[in-house]
Enzyme design. Structure first.
Site, short mmCIF file in Angstrom:
data_model
loop_
_atom_site.label_atom_id
_atom_site.label_comp_id
_atom_site.label_asym_id
_atom_site.label_seq_id
_atom_site.Cartn_x
_atom_site.Cartn_y
_atom_site.Cartn_z
CG HIS A 1 -18.06 75.92 0.71
ND1 HIS A 1 -17.59 77.21 0.84
CD2 HIS A 1 -16.96 75.11 0.80
CE1 HIS A 1 -16.27 77.19 0.97
NE2 HIS A 1 -15.86 75.93 0.97
CD GLU A 2 -17.31 71.27 1.74
OE1 GLU A 2 -16.41 70.79 1.03
OE2 GLU A 2 -17.11 72.16 2.59
CG HIS B 1 -11.58 78.27 -0.51
ND1 HIS B 1 -11.40 78.11 0.85
CD2 HIS B 1 -12.40 77.28 -0.88
CE1 HIS B 1 -12.10 77.06 1.27
NE2 HIS B 1 -12.71 76.54 0.24
#
Length: 337
Positions: free
Chosen positions: A233-234, A243
């Site tokens: 995700h990071e 997002h």
């Protein structure tokens, strides 16, 4: 009546008649005595050895002591008189006929065998993908930093190192050409509220990535696969800050790449690993981040910042980390008042 002139160590050669001489020499521990004419030379000795023992002259060496040393056929002085050697110890250094025969047979057999190119029989050298090695050295995490003031920093370092060396993570970073300056751990106490827990944060698109490795009570570590998914995700925040649909598509792509490459390397067998936590399936209220870290405090859906606004203006990694540490110490000091 005179005593014998023989010696146990150096048998003495002597004249047998007025016209002949007898010369004694050693070969393989045995002594041998030949009779020669008075004017015979060392070349005559070599011929006699050949006719008697079938040892070719080319294989003959004579160690003569004292003084002369080792003389090899055809000899420095082929006409060296044998009578000058009668008082010396002579040792023939040459293989036995049976040994010579074995050598000749082995040589002939070797020559008779079909010649096979060494290039065809050699074990192929293991091919190394130098382009891959170069890319992995470029697209990786520059530094891993555990928090030294939390318990067991060495264990946190191992966790971070494992993430850095994860085959799936390496493959995805190489494909997308991701370079991250610092991979560090997050202090859970600083990123936990009654409403939520933050699992990971990304600052300045890869300047620093923080991961929540530890449980809230600092008595254990989160499950490796959950933290690795957080890292996926990071890493997507290296490209997209918000997002949005593009971000989630990239995140899913990275997760898929990591799983596929991890399966090929055998990394799927995590049940006996150090950071396997079967009780960690995620906690309600946890979230990855608030859309990235823009400097100072992490942005968790608000505009709060505990550092000057210039922190968001591209400061160096060391200064950013130093300021973050200074801010953290200030908060801890204020909380103790």
């Amino acid at each position: 009546m005179s005593s014998p002139e023989s010696s146990q160590n150096i048998p003495q050669s002597s004249a047998s008649t007025a016209d002949d001489i007898s010369l004694t020499f050693f070969h393989h521990g045995s002594s041998h005595t030949f009779t020669f004419a008075a004017d015979a030379t060392i070349s005559d000795l070599a011929d006699k050895v050949y006719s008697s023992f079938s040892i070719p002259q080319a294989h003959q060496k004579y160690m003569i002591t004292p003084k002369l040393g080792v003389l090899k056929y055809p000899f420095p002085n082929p006409v060296l008189p044998l009578h000058t050697l009668l008082s010396k110890k002579i040792v023939l250094l040459a293989p036995l006929p049976s040994e010579l025969s074995s050598l000749f047979d082995a040589s002939a057999a070797s020559k008779a065998r079909p010649h096979v190119s060494a290039a065809r029989t050699a074990t192929p050298a293991r091919h190394r993908d130098w382009k891959k090695a170069q890319d992995e050295a470029t697209y990786t995490f520059g530094t891993i930093v555990p928090l030294p003031y939390l318990p067991n920093p060495d264990k946190s370092r191992r966790f971070l190192q494992r993430l850095k060396d994860d085959a799936g993570i390496k493959a995805s970073m190489r494909k997308h050409q991701f370079s991250v300056g610092v991979l560090t751990e997050m202090n859970p106490a600083e990123h936990t509220t009654h409403e939520s827990r933050t699992l990971g944060l990304n600052r300045n698109r890869g300047e620093v990535i923080e991961l929540r490795l530890r449980t809230d009570a600092f008595d254990g570590y989160r499950d490796y696969k959950i933290i690795r998914k957080t890292l996926c995700h990071e890493l997507a925040h290296n490209v997209f800050g918000e997002h949005d649909r593009n971000f989630w598509d990239l995140t899913k792509t990275i997760e898929k790449e990591v799983e596929e490459n991890d399966w090929r390397s055998g990394g799927h067998a995590l049940t006996n690993q150090e950071f396997y936590n079967p009780n960690d399936s995620g906690i309600e209220g946890e979230h990855m981040d608030g859309g990235g870290w823009t400097g100072g405090e992490f942005v968790l859906g608000g505009n709060k910042t505990s550092l000057p606004n210039r922190a968001a203006q591209g400061l160096g990694r060391r200064e950013l980390m130093a300021q973050a540490a200074e801010a953290r110490m200030k908060r801890q000091k204020d909380a103790g008042k």
